[in-house]
Design a protein around this motif. Structure first.
Motif, PDB file in Angstrom:
ATOM      1  N   HIS A  28      -3.939  -8.218   9.536  1.00 44.17           N
ATOM      2  CA  HIS A  28      -2.929  -8.895   8.741  1.00 44.17           C
ATOM      3  C   HIS A  28      -2.584  -7.982   7.560  1.00 44.17           C
ATOM      4  CE1 HIS A  28      -0.653 -12.031   6.818  1.00 44.17           C
ATOM      5  NE2 HIS A  28      -1.346 -11.832   5.714  1.00 44.17           N
ATOM      6  N   PRO A  29      -1.454  -7.334   7.605  1.00 45.78           N
ATOM      7  CA  PRO A  29      -1.106  -6.421   6.512  1.00 45.78           C
ATOM      8  C   PRO A  29      -0.903  -7.195   5.215  1.00 45.78           C
ATOM      9  CG  PRO A  29       0.750  -6.702   8.016  1.00 45.78           C
ATOM     10  CD  PRO A  29      -0.423  -7.427   8.618  1.00 45.78           C
ATOM     11  N   LEU A  30      -1.370  -6.609   4.147  1.00 45.77           N
ATOM     12  CA  LEU A  30      -1.256  -7.265   2.847  1.00 45.77           C
ATOM     13  C   LEU A  30       0.090  -7.024   2.189  1.00 45.77           C
ATOM     14  CD1 LEU A  30      -4.814  -6.524   1.514  1.00 45.77           C
ATOM     15  CD2 LEU A  30      -3.934  -8.677   2.394  1.00 45.77           C
ATOM     16  N   GLY A  31       0.816  -6.056   2.656  1.00 42.30           N
ATOM     17  CA  GLY A  31       2.136  -5.810   2.093  1.00 42.30           C
ATOM     18  C   GLY A  31       2.176  -4.554   1.251  1.00 42.30           C
ATOM     19  N   SER A  34       0.563  -4.791  -2.599  1.00 42.09           N
ATOM     20  CA  SER A  34      -0.797  -5.273  -2.847  1.00 42.09           C
ATOM     21  C   SER A  34      -1.626  -4.276  -3.657  1.00 42.09           C
ATOM     22  CB  SER A  34      -1.503  -5.593  -1.528  1.00 42.09           C
ATOM     23  OG  SER A  34      -1.702  -4.424  -0.786  1.00 42.09           O
ATOM     24  N   ASN A  36      -5.768  -3.998  -4.339  1.00 35.85           N
ATOM     25  CA  ASN A  36      -7.069  -4.535  -3.950  1.00 35.85           C
ATOM     26  C   ASN A  36      -8.164  -3.882  -4.780  1.00 35.85           C
ATOM     27  OD1 ASN A  36      -6.067  -6.080  -1.572  1.00 35.85           O
ATOM     28  ND2 ASN A  36      -5.485  -4.042  -0.930  1.00 35.85           N
ATOM     29  N   ALA A  57      -1.313  -0.265  -2.786  1.00 36.90           N
ATOM     30  CA  ALA A  57      -0.393  -0.022  -1.674  1.00 36.90           C
ATOM     31  C   ALA A  57       0.711   0.944  -2.111  1.00 36.90           C
ATOM     32  CB  ALA A  57       0.196  -1.339  -1.193  1.00 36.90           C
TER      33      ALA A  57
END
Length: 107
Positions: A28-31, A34, A36, A57
């Motif tokens: 599930h890509p975080l975009g 993102s 983290n 990202a």
């Protein structure tokens, strides 16, 4: 002839194979926006090491890179990277606490 024990074994074995079969990973890509954070404590008899990773990202990285690249050559050199660490470290450390047996210890 299959005995009752063999049938039960085959049934349990089949069920086990069904439950534990390899499945494809569902990522599930975080975009692209993102940010983290990851923290890990490494305990040794005489010290506690903290590993802190900040993973940004594409878009946050692009925005930060423009500010970090002081000479504008498109490459972040060791001096520019060290300058970034000098700026970020106090802010990161001020938001971290280490408490052992109810006593706050310095980082």
């Amino acid at each position: 002839m299959i005995t009752r024990h063999k049938l039960l074994f085959l049934l349990l074995f089949s069920l086990t194979l069904t439950l534990f079969r390899p499945r494809p990973a569902a990522a599930h890509p975080l975009g692209n926006f993102s940010v983290n954070r990851y923290s890990r404590l490494e305990l040794t008899p005489d010290q506690i090491n903290l590993l802190y990773i900040l993973d940004m990202a594409e878009i946050p990285t692009f925005q930060e890179k423009q500010q970090i690249d002081a000479d504008g050559d498109g490459v972040i050199n060791a001096g520019e990277f060290n300058q970034l660490l000098q700026q970020l470290s106090p802010a990161l450390l001020s938001n971290l606490d280490l408490t052992v047996n109810g006593q706050t210890l310095p980082l």
